[in-house]
Write an enzyme that holds these catalytic residues in place. Structure first.
Site, PDB file in Angstrom:
ATOM      1  N   TYR A 141       0.823  -1.211   0.000  1.00 42.54           N
ATOM      2  CA  TYR A 141       0.000   0.000   0.000  1.00 42.54           C
ATOM      3  C   TYR A 141       0.860   1.265   0.000  1.00 42.54           C
ATOM      4  CZ  TYR A 141      -4.732  -1.834   0.801  1.00 42.54           C
ATOM      5  OH  TYR A 141      -5.964  -2.432   0.675  1.00 42.54           O
ATOM      6  N   LYS A 192       3.237 -15.447   1.711  1.00 38.79           N
ATOM      7  CA  LYS A 192       3.406 -16.098   0.402  1.00 38.79           C
ATOM      8  C   LYS A 192       4.897 -16.411   0.259  1.00 38.79           C
ATOM      9  CE  LYS A 192       1.786 -17.521  -3.551  1.00 38.79           C
ATOM     10  NZ  LYS A 192       0.849 -18.645  -3.693  1.00 38.79           N
ATOM     11  N   ASP A 224      -2.948 -18.157  -0.320  1.00 36.97           N
ATOM     12  CA  ASP A 224      -3.966 -18.784  -1.175  1.00 36.97           C
ATOM     13  C   ASP A 224      -4.669 -19.913  -0.424  1.00 36.97           C
ATOM     14  OD1 ASP A 224      -1.515 -20.123  -1.240  1.00 36.97           O
ATOM     15  OD2 ASP A 224      -1.654 -20.702  -3.351  1.00 36.97           O
ATOM     16  N   ASP A 248      -6.301  -7.102   3.880  1.00 35.41           N
ATOM     17  CA  ASP A 248      -7.443  -6.414   3.271  1.00 35.41           C
ATOM     18  C   ASP A 248      -8.381  -7.439   2.644  1.00 35.41           C
ATOM     19  OD1 ASP A 248      -8.979  -4.232   2.193  1.00 35.41           O
ATOM     20  OD2 ASP A 248      -8.016  -4.599   0.256  1.00 35.41           O
ATOM     21  N   ASP A 252     -12.200  -9.232   4.309  1.00 38.33           N
ATOM     22  CA  ASP A 252     -13.511  -9.170   3.643  1.00 38.33           C
ATOM     23  C   ASP A 252     -14.116 -10.564   3.550  1.00 38.33           C
ATOM     24  OD1 ASP A 252     -13.293  -6.410   3.197  1.00 38.33           O
ATOM     25  OD2 ASP A 252     -14.108  -6.563   1.167  1.00 38.33           O
TER      26      ASP A 252
HETATM   27  C1  IPM Z   1     -10.322  -1.338   4.153  1.00 41.78           C
HETATM   28  C2  IPM Z   1     -10.600  -0.638   2.848  1.00 41.78           C
HETATM   29  C3  IPM Z   1      -9.448   0.328   2.571  1.00 41.78           C
HETATM   30  C4  IPM Z   1      -8.205  -0.508   2.418  1.00 41.78           C
HETATM   31  C5  IPM Z   1      -9.653   1.252   1.355  1.00 41.78           C
HETATM   32  C6  IPM Z   1     -10.940   2.038   1.458  1.00 41.78           C
HETATM   33  C7  IPM Z   1      -8.489   2.176   1.148  1.00 41.78           C
HETATM   34  O1  IPM Z   1     -10.797  -1.562   1.838  1.00 41.78           O
HETATM   35  O2  IPM Z   1     -10.193  -0.639   5.185  1.00 41.78           O
HETATM   36  O3  IPM Z   1     -10.232  -2.559   4.148  1.00 41.78           O
HETATM   37  O4  IPM Z   1      -7.930  -1.039   1.329  1.00 41.78           O
HETATM   38  O5  IPM Z   1      -7.455  -0.613   3.393  1.00 41.78           O
HETATM   39 MG    MG Z   2     -10.853  -3.578   2.505  1.00 41.19          MG
END
Ligand code: IPM
Ligand code: MG
Length: 361
Positions: A141, A192, A224, A248, A252
């Site tokens: 990032y 990885k 993975d 990240d 999710d």
């Molecule tokens: C998160 C989001 C952020 C990230 C974005 C909005 C920059 O997806 O907090 O997970 O990628 O860190």
């Molecule tokens: Mg995110």
């Protein structure tokens, strides 16, 4: 002593869900004796519109001076064509780095009342309670160099750099080992290392730390495989630690195991326990302004804030219990309703949590 809290509603559904979280804070103040001072500031697209920058200087100052920051969400289609440095996401990323919030805690907890809302079979997810510890201020990032350049043959080439120094790995490792100590003493480090040198170093630093935290059982897994295992048998995990981008993505996926990303809070901490708290679901521009967003992730972010930054664990327990009560009572926003269930608005869900808290005060 009064706690100073910076409130940054941001974009999309941010202001709607923050409004409900603020009502919860207000009840804690008026009925539970929590001493707080709040200050609001703009961030993200809202800040760009008002001040021409996604993290204006006054907002950064408010965030710096606070003991904790409560953030809604940033981003939206309206700002997607701006140059990268002015986009809403940049405001969030800059807050993370400016405040050195390197340790991002993303719990994925399945509330028993919501088993039916998960896309996985009940026996796979029932009782799920895992914690992803994501490194938040390094990795790809932020690595340099980065950009889009023109090659000799005239085509464009995009490039980013995945870098981690030993000290960065060590501090997120310590953070994760400490959390594992407070939970089940098991930590899975995700990397990885079969392909990337940076992961090879990651793995060796984690293994080195394990010697110090010999009461914690450390395992390693390729990312993975971890993604696959998360949907195959998520209950094998307790605490996972990983880099910025893997975290990240995996967070999710883990969130969705619980039925809705609308339920999950997060904490981003520095080394002194100061933190920024936000729901992990984002600004959801598609439903913004309709009053249907789920405020529970933000309300639970307030709970994490009380627990991790303000040293008010009992009040955090009260919020968690109140959320359990409203779920028991059958209240569901659209994202967590199973087929045929009546759904309630953002405000009604906030009302219900506030009422549950009042009833117990
Ligand atoms: C998160 C989001 C952020 C990230 C974005 C909005 C920059 O997806 O907090 O997970 O990628 O860190
Ligand atoms: Mg995110």
């Amino acid at each position: 002593m009064s706690h100073k809290i910076a409130i940054l509603p941001g974009d999309g559904i941010g202001p709607e869900i923050i409004a409900e979280a603020c009502r919860v804070l207000e009840v804690l103040r008026s009925e539970y004796g929590l001493s707080i001072e709040t200050e609001r500031a703009d961030v993200g697209g809202a800040a760009y519109d008002a001040h021409g920058h996604p993290l204006p200087e006054p907002t950064l100052r408010v965030a710096r001076e606070a003991d904790a920051v409560l953030l809604g969400a940033v981003g939206g289609t309206k700002w997607e064509t701006l140059e990268r440095a002015l986009r809403p996401e940049k405001g969030l990323l800059a807050l993370r780095t400016e405040l050195t919030l390197f340790s991002n805690l993303r719990p994925a907890i399945l509330y028993p009342q919501l088993v039916a809302a998960s896309t996985l079979r009940p026996e796979i997810v029932n009782g799920l309670d895992l914690m992803i510890v994501r490194e938040l201020t390094g990795g790809i990032y932020f690595g340099q160099p980065r950009g889009i350049r023109i090659l000799e043959d005239g085509q464009r080439q995009g490039f980013n750099t995945l870098v981690y120094s030993e000290s960065e790995i060590e501090r997120i490792g310590r953070s994760a080992f400490e959390i594992a100590r407070k939970r089940s003493m098991r930590l899975c480090s995700v990397d990885k290392a079969n392909v990337l040198e940076v992961s090879e170093l990651w793995r060796s630093v984690m293994t080195g730390l394990a010697a110090e935290y010999h009461d914690v059982e450390l395992s390693h897994m390729y990312v993975d495989n971890a993604a696959m295992q998360l949907v195959r048998n998520p209950k094998q995990f307790d605490v996972m630690v990983t880099g910025n981008m893997f975290g990240d993505i995996l967070s999710d996926a883990a969130a969705m195991l619980t039925g809705s990303i609308g339920m999950l809070p997060s904490a981003s901490l520095d080394s002194h326990g100061k933190g920024m708290y936000e729901p992990i679901h984002g600004s959801a521009p598609d439903i913004a302004g309709q009053g249907i967003a789920n405020p529970l992730a933000t309300i639970l972010s307030v709970s994490m804030m009380l627990r991790y930054s303000l040293n008010e664990a009992t009040l955090a327990d009260h919020i968690d219990a109140a959320v359990g009560t409203v779920l028991d009572n059958g209240l569901r926003t659209a994202d967590i309703a199973s087929a045929g269930m009546h759904t309630v608005s953002t405000r009604a869900m906030g009302d219900a949590v506030v009422d549950a808290l009042r009833a117990k005060s």
